[in-house]
Design a protein around this motif. Structure first.
Motif, PDB file in Angstrom:
ATOM      1  N   ILE A   1       2.332   5.533  11.273  1.00 25.40           N
ATOM      2  CA  ILE A   1       0.759   5.507  12.257  1.00 25.40           C
ATOM      3  C   ILE A   1      -0.462   4.475  11.446  1.00 25.40           C
ATOM      4  O   ILE A   1       0.508   4.062  10.759  1.00 25.40           O
ATOM      5  CB  ILE A   1       0.644   6.731  11.233  1.00 25.40           C
ATOM      6  N   ALA A   2      -0.582   3.721  12.961  1.00 22.40           N
ATOM      7  CA  ALA A   2      -1.403   2.971  12.416  1.00 22.40           C
ATOM      8  C   ALA A   2      -2.615   2.475  12.253  1.00 22.40           C
ATOM      9  O   ALA A   2      -3.473   1.898  11.133  1.00 22.40           O
ATOM     10  CB  ALA A   2      -1.259   1.556  13.670  1.00 22.40           C
TER      11      ALA A   2
ATOM     12  N   LEU B   1      -9.481  -0.996   6.917  1.00 24.19           N
ATOM     13  CA  LEU B   1      -8.709  -0.003   5.532  1.00 24.19           C
ATOM     14  C   LEU B   1      -7.693   0.456   5.851  1.00 24.19           C
ATOM     15  O   LEU B   1      -6.221   0.450   5.092  1.00 24.19           O
ATOM     16  CB  LEU B   1      -9.961   1.286   5.677  1.00 24.19           C
ATOM     17  N   SER B   2      -6.985   0.662   6.928  1.00 18.75           N
ATOM     18  CA  SER B   2      -6.036   1.229   7.739  1.00 18.75           C
ATOM     19  C   SER B   2      -4.906   0.319   7.571  1.00 18.75           C
ATOM     20  O   SER B   2      -4.093   0.368   6.785  1.00 18.75           O
ATOM     21  CB  SER B   2      -5.934   1.879   9.309  1.00 18.75           C
ATOM     22  N   SER B   3      -5.427  -1.623   7.905  1.00 21.47           N
ATOM     23  CA  SER B   3      -4.397  -2.552   7.761  1.00 21.47           C
ATOM     24  C   SER B   3      -4.378  -2.546   5.826  1.00 21.47           C
ATOM     25  O   SER B   3      -3.276  -2.585   5.854  1.00 21.47           O
ATOM     26  CB  SER B   3      -5.514  -3.277   8.764  1.00 21.47           C
TER      27      SER B   3
ATOM     28  N   ARG C   1      -8.880  10.383   2.865  1.00 22.09           N
ATOM     29  CA  ARG C   1      -7.728  10.939   3.607  1.00 22.09           C
ATOM     30  C   ARG C   1      -6.208   9.764   4.466  1.00 22.09           C
ATOM     31  O   ARG C   1      -5.726  10.229   4.572  1.00 22.09           O
ATOM     32  CB  ARG C   1      -8.631  11.187   5.300  1.00 22.09           C
ATOM     33  N   THR C   2      -7.242   8.716   3.508  1.00 21.64           N
ATOM     34  CA  THR C   2      -5.362   7.907   4.060  1.00 21.64           C
ATOM     35  C   THR C   2      -4.433   7.951   2.763  1.00 21.64           C
ATOM     36  O   THR C   2      -3.128   7.362   2.708  1.00 21.64           O
ATOM     37  CB  THR C   2      -5.448   6.092   4.037  1.00 21.64           C
ATOM     38  N   GLY C   3      -4.543   8.707   1.916  1.00 19.74           N
ATOM     39  CA  GLY C   3      -3.567   9.297   0.765  1.00 19.74           C
ATOM     40  C   GLY C   3      -4.017   7.758  -0.284  1.00 19.74           C
ATOM     41  O   GLY C   3      -3.724   7.944  -1.199  1.00 19.74           O
TER      42      GLY C   3
ATOM     43  N   ARG D   1      -4.347  -0.588   3.971  1.00 23.62           N
ATOM     44  CA  ARG D   1      -3.572   0.397   3.330  1.00 23.62           C
ATOM     45  C   ARG D   1      -1.726   0.243   3.336  1.00 23.62           C
ATOM     46  O   ARG D   1      -0.577   0.111   2.672  1.00 23.62           O
ATOM     47  CB  ARG D   1      -3.522   1.491   3.808  1.00 23.62           C
ATOM     48  N   ILE D   2      -1.896   0.207   5.077  1.00 22.63           N
ATOM     49  CA  ILE D   2      -0.528   0.440   5.079  1.00 22.63           C
ATOM     50  C   ILE D   2       0.201  -1.966   5.148  1.00 22.63           C
ATOM     51  O   ILE D   2       1.683  -1.563   4.043  1.00 22.63           O
ATOM     52  CB  ILE D   2       0.041  -1.084   6.834  1.00 22.63           C
TER      53      ILE D   2
ATOM     54  N   ALA E   1      -1.419   8.913   8.229  1.00 19.69           N
ATOM     55  CA  ALA E   1      -2.186   8.137   7.281  1.00 19.69           C
ATOM     56  C   ALA E   1      -1.788   6.735   7.714  1.00 19.69           C
ATOM     57  O   ALA E   1      -0.565   6.714   7.494  1.00 19.69           O
ATOM     58  CB  ALA E   1      -2.319   8.449   5.791  1.00 19.69           C
ATOM     59  N   PRO E   2      -2.232   6.024   7.365  1.00 18.21           N
ATOM     60  CA  PRO E   2      -1.835   5.155   8.347  1.00 18.21           C
ATOM     61  C   PRO E   2      -0.612   4.096   6.957  1.00 18.21           C
ATOM     62  O   PRO E   2      -0.449   4.288   5.841  1.00 18.21           O
ATOM     63  CB  PRO E   2      -3.051   3.675   7.775  1.00 18.21           C
ATOM     64  N   GLY E   3       0.307   4.273   8.572  1.00 20.29           N
ATOM     65  CA  GLY E   3       1.501   3.545   7.373  1.00 20.29           C
ATOM     66  C   GLY E   3       2.496   4.469   7.285  1.00 20.29           C
ATOM     67  O   GLY E   3       3.511   4.245   6.231  1.00 20.29           O
ATOM     68  N   TYR E   4       2.087   5.369   7.776  1.00 20.66           N
ATOM     69  CA  TYR E   4       3.108   6.691   7.270  1.00 20.66           C
ATOM     70  C   TYR E   4       3.569   7.205   8.530  1.00 20.66           C
ATOM     71  O   TYR E   4       3.597   6.829   9.582  1.00 20.66           O
ATOM     72  CB  TYR E   4       2.110   7.800   6.827  1.00 20.66           C
TER      73      TYR E   4
END
Lengths: 588, 588
Positions: free
Chosen positions: B50-51, A217-219, A242-244, A221-222, B330-333
């Motif tokens: 943030i990754a 999910l982090s990847s 939580r990741t926005g 979202r980026i 959060a990731p990407g922030y």
């Protein structure tokens, strides 16, 4: 995007009361989506925008027209954050007629279905459909046409350059659900190129990440997507928020996720990242139950506070789509508003868009004239001549064969599992006559490629008649389930002649059909007529023994290669997670 | 605006754990600004972003460096939504040194003060000051230079075309506080032209609307401004938030509005539209009490929940300024983050910006090299030669005269009232020697215009010595209060020779002074040295009998023509509400 009044100075003068407003809605109880308060006010509208909300002076009303809300609630118009209009089987202009009386004043539609049939031309058609509509119908450009390149053939294939050309269409506001979440997660070039177009352009990117949490999910979202309407389980909600990410709670005709999502909100303090959508809703369900108001009712039944639900379905949805001044009853905001007598049943008595009354007591008042479109005259099925032989499954061995089959778990879910069965062989062909849970499934390309697959499906409809559909997410090839190859051939030939829709055949004859003349997905017949035909088709299916909720939207999941674990395409049986083909026959 | 990593794919690979992150902050209690939750996590940072935020697997830490948060809280860096750096008297690079250790990682500054002195050149100077700073220092272009055209003369005058040319400066993100709220409300052409530049450009517009509610507020909002840091009373809060305006709660050295604003939030359900700012804070207050962390402490003391306060000071502030991926963990922030051992005292043990440790335990670690600027060498006072005669108030009549005077109400507020007094005349001049509450006030243009005003002020400092300042909002002309014209002349001549600052004179001699060599507003001396000088000046004022909180920022309000009811300018006594001159002498 910001909405600009034609004459800002005049709107300001109306705010000051120096010139008369066009309309005053008096004696309303405003639901304020910024503060969460409800309070008494008179609202002044000028030139389609809210000029002023008066909370002190209820006497001086300088307006050309007055609507007395009689103490009812006044909310912003509801926004469907993600919908495939094609799934309603209505063309967009008719869809508008159906949803407006329920208070849906904006939809963000992903014309992914018809884009898979007609390509860029389809997106242009959908954009042209929005002309002069008394509601806001925005288009997110389909990101994954086809959904899973290399594993299926659809009628079009979009690369970054194609998407760039569509950015200039009047109603495009974003990139539609980025379904290839594996591709994004791994930063594959095709998807990264498409995402880059939108990052540079600044418009928003809709996501699609079923069950995706953790590092994946982090990847993702980026990578760029900021929303997701694919949360099915409560445990997905918090990790995404939580990741926005905007968690876009869905209540479609086939996926009812509201209860799980409301459960998943437990312990959350802020709700800025909650929105609602229908994704896929059929015409008869819209007419009978409603649209976004039905979704909100469901959410409040599940325990969500109604003010939070309304904010999510208005202001949050607008923010997610980067729309600046809509989704609130405030000066300078677009006057899309609903008078709602009861916050329990959420049925609007009055629907205003751009400050004009467009529906009242469930009846559409606005005139939505028909437009003649060339695309609606096209025959969308371009497939080769087949014989019964094409629908038989030839066995590689003489006696028994072990077959990889697609097995449905719950009848009301589109997720499936892979299972293996040893089956008898008769006259050189696999024989499923001895097992009522099994049917053949044929997926045939309808865009002139000549590709097709025949395999076996377990625990699907369990009926003996052949059932076929040209609505078949996401490539919309022809999907047919059957016991008897002769029946499958009858359905197939019916589509070749009539241009698609759904059909049932028994003893080699068509016994029921629903004609969808626009791309094999939609009909341009009047809403009521179409609704009747859809109901008739559902009844025919029920009479045949299909005991499913929303049966029409069931067969369409057979070839949906973005929902795990396995699906068919015109090219073969697909492992959705691994993104690779599985042979129909298991080698010893 | 979105922040883009140098190599997005690499950041995604770090998220997936396929390549090592630069930094891992382990064992942290994340304050999540999207959900309002606090939970345990390890945070991975790559290339300033943030990754990944890991909440399950606390064992595998693939990172080049590890900082153990030891269970402390991890919050996004604090954002000051509106500040005039000039009011700290530090040049921006020194300001950064002072605020970073307190956890302020972003400020949005309005270089309105120095712009009134040096025009476009000043904004270019402030922008150049931000070069390679280890914090985010953004610039909103001053909207109202001068604040009240026609009623004062400053060193510059910005029209829409000037503002357009500044849009291309690297760190410009918006239009600064639109103080001419009367002009906007009435849709006056000058302001509408300026606002149009920003509407078309898409950047945000900061507001300034003290006490504005009702129809005037509606018109102002439609005009374009989306924020306001001028709410002083609890009754202003809801009306503003209801319009979608960001209420930017201020705690400056002279305006402490937090308590009233927190009171005003009573009954509000959603806090999306709350932000915090310092506006004007002096160097010694920053060093001793802190910066945004001090503002948040104040807010929580007033009863605001600390998580809401943190969200307001991070995510909300970023959203108000249209910054997409900052203000959250959060990731990407962007990896601007604080490790905070206690949410009560809010003193960060570690301050990270762009993923790098820039301050630890209150000590700045980052290197901020000095830069040589031509502007800092200029003498900013260009005023004519005066004699004692210029500082006397010549009476139009022989015996007694009735005078319009500016009267301060509370000593700690910048708002004033108009009052009238009958005063004796001696040798043809107004005589105030018999009333301790009165002083003369002279406002002298310092930009070569030759304009000046002499009037009377009541209940100001009540001291006998002359007190002068070239810091004098918003035009920064020379303001001097005095009993004795000889003393005023001494202060005046001191500024002409030394380029501005503040000074006290008694018996015709300077007895204390603070030199502000940069535009007569700031000093480029090291922070500690300046802080000592400021304290010495305050002590000198106290010794003279000035019993005010933050005395240096008091005299600067004498010529501030945007705060009601009346103010002086170099052109005369101004009725702030009516935007017109009031004669010094009342005609019979």
């Amino acid at each position: 995007m910001k909405y600009f009044p034609k004459d800002k100075k005049a709107l300001m003068m109306a705010a000051l009361g120096r010139i008369p407003s066009d309309l005053a809605i008096t004696n309303a109880n405003i639901v304020n989506t910024f503060t969460g308060e409800i309070y008494k006010a008179n609202v002044f509208i000028y030139d389609g925008f809210i000029a002023h909300v008066e909370t002190e002076d209820f006497e001086n009303i300088n307006a050309k027209e007055i609507v007395d809300a009689k103490g009812s609630f006044l909310t912003p118009g509801f926004i469907d954050a993600h919908v495939h209009i094609e799934s309603s089987m209505m063309i967009p202009r008719n869809f508008a007629k159906a949803v407006l009386p329920h208070g849906t004043t904006m939809v963000i539609t992903d014309p992914h279905e018809i884009a898979n049939v007609y390509g860029i031309r389809a997106v242009e058609y959908m954009n042209a459909q929005t002309k002069d509509l008394p509601m806001k119908m925005y288009i997110d450009i389909p990101s994954c046409v086809p959904s899973v390149p290399g594993l299926e053939n659809s009628g079009a294939s979009f690369v970054a350059e194609d998407i760039k050309t569509m950015l200039s269409l009047s109603n495009v506001i974003g990139l539609a659900e980025v379904m290839d979440f594996i591709g994004v997660m791994n930063a594959d070039k095709r998807m990264m190129d498409i995402l880059k177009v939108f990052e540079e352009d600044g418009r928003y990117i809709q996501g699609h990440a079923p069950g995706l949490i953790g590092r994946g999910l982090s990847s993702y979202r980026i990578g760029g997507p900021t929303t997701c309407h694919e949360s099915r389980k409560s445990w997905e909600v918090k990790p995404k928020m939580r990741t926005g990410m905007y968690v876009d709670a869905r209540s479609s005709s086939i996926s009812k996720n509201i209860n799980e999502i409301v459960k998943g909100l437990d312990g959350i303090k802020f709700y800025d990242r909650l929105t609602f959508c229908t994704d896929d809703r059929e015409v008869d369900e819209i007419i009978e139950n409603g649209h976004m108001n039905d979704v909100l009712r469901e959410a409040t039944r599940c325990g969500l506070d109604v003010i939070t639900a309304i904010k999510s379905c208005t202001l949050n949805a607008a923010q997610a789509a980067k729309l600046e001044n809509i989704g609130a009853i405030a000066p300078g905001y677009v006057a899309d508003m609903l008078i709602i007598p009861s916050l329990e049943d959420l049925k609007p008595s009055h629907v205003f868009t751009d400050g004009k009354l467009v529906a009242k007591d469930g009846i559409l008042l606005a005139n939505i004239p028909s437009i003649d479109f060339d695309l609606e005259k096209d025959l969308s099925v371009n497939a080769p001549d087949f014989t019964v032989e094409n629908f038989r499954l030839k066995a590689p061995k003489a006696n028994k064969v072990k077959v990889n089959i697609l097995e449905y778990g719950s009848l009301n879910l589109s997720s499936t599992v892979l299972s293996q069965l040893e089956l008898p062989v008769k006259d050189g062909y696999v024989d499923i006559s001895g097992d009522d849970s099994l049917q053949f499934a044929a997926i045939i390309n309808r865009y002139g490629n000549g590709t097709y697959t025949v395999g076996i499906v377990k625990n699907f409809s369990k009926i003996d008649v052949a059932w076929g559909s040209t609505v078949s997410h996401d490539s919309h090839n022809i999907s047919i389930t059957y016991k008897n190859p002769e029946d499958a051939l009858a359905v197939y030939n019916h589509f070749k002649q009539n241009g698609g829709g759904q059909a049932l055949a028994e003893n080699g004859q068509i016994i029921a059909s629903l004609n969808l003349n626009v791309g094999g997905l939609m009909s341009n017949k009047p809403v009521d007529e179409l609704s009747k035909e859809v109901k008739a088709m559902k009844k025919a299916l029920k009479d045949c023994g299909v005991d499913l909720t929303n049966p029409l939207l069931r067969i369409v999941t057979l070839a949906l290669p973005v929902i795990p674990d396995v699906k068919y395409s015109d090219m073969g049986l697909i492992d959705v997670i691994k993104q690779e083909f599985i042979p129909i026959f298991v080698e010893d």
